[in-house]
Write a protein that holds these residues in place. Structure first.
Motif, mmCIF file in Angstrom:
data_model
loop_
_atom_site.group_PDB
_atom_site.id
_atom_site.type_symbol
_atom_site.label_atom_id
_atom_site.label_comp_id
_atom_site.label_asym_id
_atom_site.label_seq_id
_atom_site.Cartn_x
_atom_site.Cartn_y
_atom_site.Cartn_z
ATOM 1 N N GLN A 57 42.341 -14.325 2.040
ATOM 2 C CA GLN A 57 42.086 -14.827 3.397
ATOM 3 C C GLN A 57 43.369 -14.944 4.217
ATOM 4 O OE1 GLN A 57 40.294 -18.679 2.761
ATOM 5 N NE2 GLN A 57 42.249 -19.731 2.726
ATOM 6 N N PHE A 58 44.529 -14.918 3.546
ATOM 7 C CA PHE A 58 45.801 -15.053 4.243
ATOM 8 C C PHE A 58 46.445 -13.715 4.591
ATOM 9 C CE2 PHE A 58 45.425 -18.887 1.534
ATOM 10 C CZ PHE A 58 45.262 -19.813 2.557
ATOM 11 N N LEU A 59 45.877 -12.619 4.099
ATOM 12 C CA LEU A 59 46.409 -11.306 4.468
ATOM 13 C C LEU A 59 46.195 -11.068 5.955
ATOM 14 C CD1 LEU A 59 45.342 -9.074 1.449
ATOM 15 C CD2 LEU A 59 47.670 -9.562 2.211
ATOM 16 N N GLY A 60 47.133 -10.358 6.572
ATOM 17 C CA GLY A 60 47.016 -10.059 7.989
ATOM 18 C C GLY A 60 47.807 -11.006 8.871
ATOM 19 N N ARG A 61 48.471 -11.970 8.255
ATOM 20 C CA ARG A 61 49.325 -12.889 9.007
ATOM 21 C C ARG A 61 50.537 -13.224 8.164
ATOM 22 N NH1 ARG A 61 45.573 -18.197 9.476
ATOM 23 N NH2 ARG A 61 47.254 -18.731 10.873
ATOM 24 N N PRO A 62 51.644 -13.573 8.790
ATOM 25 C CA PRO A 62 52.810 -13.963 7.991
ATOM 26 C C PRO A 62 52.490 -15.242 7.227
ATOM 27 C CG PRO A 62 53.276 -14.208 10.349
ATOM 28 C CD PRO A 62 51.905 -13.615 10.225
ATOM 29 N N LEU A 63 52.926 -15.290 5.985
ATOM 30 C CA LEU A 63 52.576 -16.395 5.094
ATOM 31 C C LEU A 63 53.816 -16.920 4.392
ATOM 32 C CD1 LEU A 63 50.336 -18.061 3.577
ATOM 33 C CD2 LEU A 63 50.328 -16.197 1.897
ATOM 34 N N LEU A 82 57.814 -28.467 6.244
ATOM 35 C CA LEU A 82 56.779 -27.432 6.181
ATOM 36 C C LEU A 82 55.593 -27.806 7.063
ATOM 37 C CD1 LEU A 82 56.982 -26.586 2.384
ATOM 38 C CD2 LEU A 82 57.672 -25.133 4.290
ATOM 39 N N ASN A 83 55.243 -29.091 7.099
ATOM 40 C CA ASN A 83 54.195 -29.561 8.008
ATOM 41 C C ASN A 83 54.566 -29.241 9.453
ATOM 42 O OD1 ASN A 83 51.876 -30.642 6.893
ATOM 43 N ND2 ASN A 83 52.613 -32.742 6.902
ATOM 44 N N ALA A 84 55.807 -29.547 9.823
ATOM 45 C CA ALA A 84 56.277 -29.296 11.191
ATOM 46 C C ALA A 84 56.303 -27.800 11.496
ATOM 47 C CB ALA A 84 57.661 -29.913 11.391
ATOM 48 N N PHE A 85 56.708 -26.983 10.515
ATOM 49 C CA PHE A 85 56.731 -25.529 10.703
ATOM 50 C C PHE A 85 55.326 -25.004 10.968
ATOM 51 C CE2 PHE A 85 56.567 -21.148 9.186
ATOM 52 C CZ PHE A 85 57.675 -20.598 9.797
ATOM 53 N N GLN A 86 54.352 -25.458 10.179
ATOM 54 C CA GLN A 86 52.969 -25.012 10.378
ATOM 55 C C GLN A 86 52.465 -25.431 11.754
ATOM 56 O OE1 GLN A 86 50.692 -23.096 8.368
ATOM 57 N NE2 GLN A 86 49.741 -23.102 10.368
ATOM 58 N N ALA A 87 52.744 -26.674 12.136
ATOM 59 C CA ALA A 87 52.286 -27.165 13.432
ATOM 60 C C ALA A 87 52.927 -26.381 14.581
ATOM 61 C CB ALA A 87 52.589 -28.656 13.563
ATOM 62 N N ALA A 88 54.196 -26.051 14.432
ATOM 63 C CA ALA A 88 54.922 -25.366 15.509
ATOM 64 C C ALA A 88 54.607 -23.878 15.583
ATOM 65 C CB ALA A 88 56.431 -25.564 15.336
ATOM 66 N N HIS A 89 54.335 -23.231 14.458
ATOM 67 C CA HIS A 89 54.229 -21.770 14.440
ATOM 68 C C HIS A 89 52.850 -21.235 14.063
ATOM 69 C CE1 HIS A 89 58.486 -21.557 15.165
ATOM 70 N NE2 HIS A 89 58.668 -22.428 14.190
ATOM 71 N N GLY A 90 51.929 -22.119 13.770
ATOM 72 C CA GLY A 90 50.571 -21.675 13.443
ATOM 73 C C GLY A 90 49.927 -20.902 14.572
ATOM 74 N N SER A 91 50.209 -21.295 15.804
ATOM 75 C CA SER A 91 49.620 -20.601 16.954
ATOM 76 C C SER A 91 50.184 -19.196 17.122
ATOM 77 C CB SER A 91 49.849 -21.408 18.237
ATOM 78 O OG SER A 91 51.235 -21.509 18.507
ATOM 79 N N ARG A 92 51.327 -18.916 16.492
ATOM 80 C CA ARG A 92 51.920 -17.574 16.531
ATOM 81 C C ARG A 92 51.468 -16.731 15.340
ATOM 82 N NH1 ARG A 92 57.796 -18.298 16.273
ATOM 83 N NH2 ARG A 92 57.780 -16.052 16.176
ATOM 84 N N GLY A 93 50.540 -17.256 14.549
ATOM 85 C CA GLY A 93 50.001 -16.496 13.430
ATOM 86 C C GLY A 93 50.474 -16.949 12.068
ATOM 87 N N TRP A 94 51.507 -17.755 12.009
ATOM 88 C CA TRP A 94 52.050 -18.185 10.726
ATOM 89 C C TRP A 94 51.072 -19.061 9.963
ATOM 90 C CZ3 TRP A 94 56.049 -16.971 7.758
ATOM 91 C CH2 TRP A 94 57.086 -16.244 8.325
ATOM 92 N N GLN A 95 51.136 -18.942 8.642
ATOM 93 C CA GLN A 95 50.372 -19.824 7.774
ATOM 94 C C GLN A 95 51.283 -20.290 6.657
ATOM 95 O OE1 GLN A 95 46.957 -20.970 7.913
ATOM 96 N NE2 GLN A 95 48.015 -22.339 6.528
ATOM 97 N N VAL A 96 51.264 -21.581 6.384
ATOM 98 C CA VAL A 96 51.949 -22.152 5.232
ATOM 99 C C VAL A 96 50.881 -22.458 4.199
ATOM 100 C CG1 VAL A 96 53.330 -24.095 4.366
ATOM 101 C CG2 VAL A 96 53.797 -23.147 6.637
#
Length: 173
Positions: A57-63, A82-96
Motif C-alpha cells: 500500500q506504500f508503493l508509489g510514494r516516498p517512504l 518523525l511525527n513532525a516530518f510526517q505532519a509536515a511532508h505527508g501532503s507532499r506524498g511522503w509516508q513514514v
C-alpha cells in the motif's frame, strides 16, 4: 551571419540532447528489485491493535521506514521528529512507517503516552532480520531506510536521525 547560425544550431543541438537525456533517465526500464526487496514489499504486519499493515500500500510514494523499539532510548528520542516530518511532508506524498522490533503490549502502552501520526507495524524480534536484509548488517537500532516511489532504497541510516537527515530526505519527493 554564419557565426550566428552556427551558434543557434549548437544551442538547439544541446537542447535536444538534454531533452533526450532527461527522457531516457525518466523512462528507461529500471532494474528489477532484488529478492530481498521484493520480499519486503510483499510483507504484511499487524498493527499494535491488530490492524493490517500491508507494505504494497506504500508503493508509489516516498517512504521512510524506521525500525525502533520502546526499550531503545535513541529510538524513542527520534519519534517526535518523525511525527513532525510526517505532519509536515505527508501532503507532499511522503509516508513514514514505524516497524517496531518489540512486543505488542509494550508498543500499545508506549503509544498511549506518545501517539504517532504515522502507522506502526509489529515486526517483533524478527524485525532485526528484516532490517539486515535492507542493509543493517549489525542489526542495531534505530535504523531508517528511505525508499523511492518505485520501492528502491535511496538512503539508509543506522543510529538516531537528525533534523539535517530529514531535511535532506524531504527534498527527494
Amino acid at each position: 551571419m554564419q557565426r550566428r547560425t552556427l551558434w543557434t544550431g549548437g544551442v538547439a543541438l544541446a537542447a535536444c540532447a538534454a531533452g533526450a537525456g532527461v527522457a531516457w533517465w525518466r523512462l528507461h526500464p529500471r532494474e528489477a528489485l532484488s529478492p530481498a526487496l521484493a520480499a519486503f514489499w510483499a510483507s504484511r504486519f499487524d498493527g499494535p491493535n491488530g490492524e493490517p499493515v500491508v507494505m504494497q500500500q506504500f508503493l508509489g510514494r516516498p517512504l521512510l521506514v524506521n525500525f525502533w523499539a520502546t526499550w531503545c532510548p535513541p529510538c524513542v528520542e527520534e519519534l517526535p521528529m518523525l511525527n513532525a516530518f510526517q505532519a509536515a511532508h505527508g501532503s507532499r506524498g511522503w509516508q513514514v512507517l514505524g516497524l517496531a522490533v518489540d512486543q505488542t503490549t509494550a508498543v500499545r502502552q508506549f503509544l498511549q503516552k506518545l501517539p504517532l501520526v504515522f502507522p506502526v507495524g509489529m515486526a517483533g524480534f524478527a524485525g532485526t532480520e528484516i532490517s539486515r536484509t535492507l542493509g543493517n548488517q549489525g542489526g542495531g537500532l534505530p535504523y531508517s531506510v528511505v525508499f523511492d516511489r518505485a520501492g528502491a532504497v535511496l538512503h539508509q541510516k543506522i543510529g538516531k536521525l537528525s533534523e539535517d537527515d530529514l531535511a535532506q530526505w524531504a527534498q527527494l519527493a
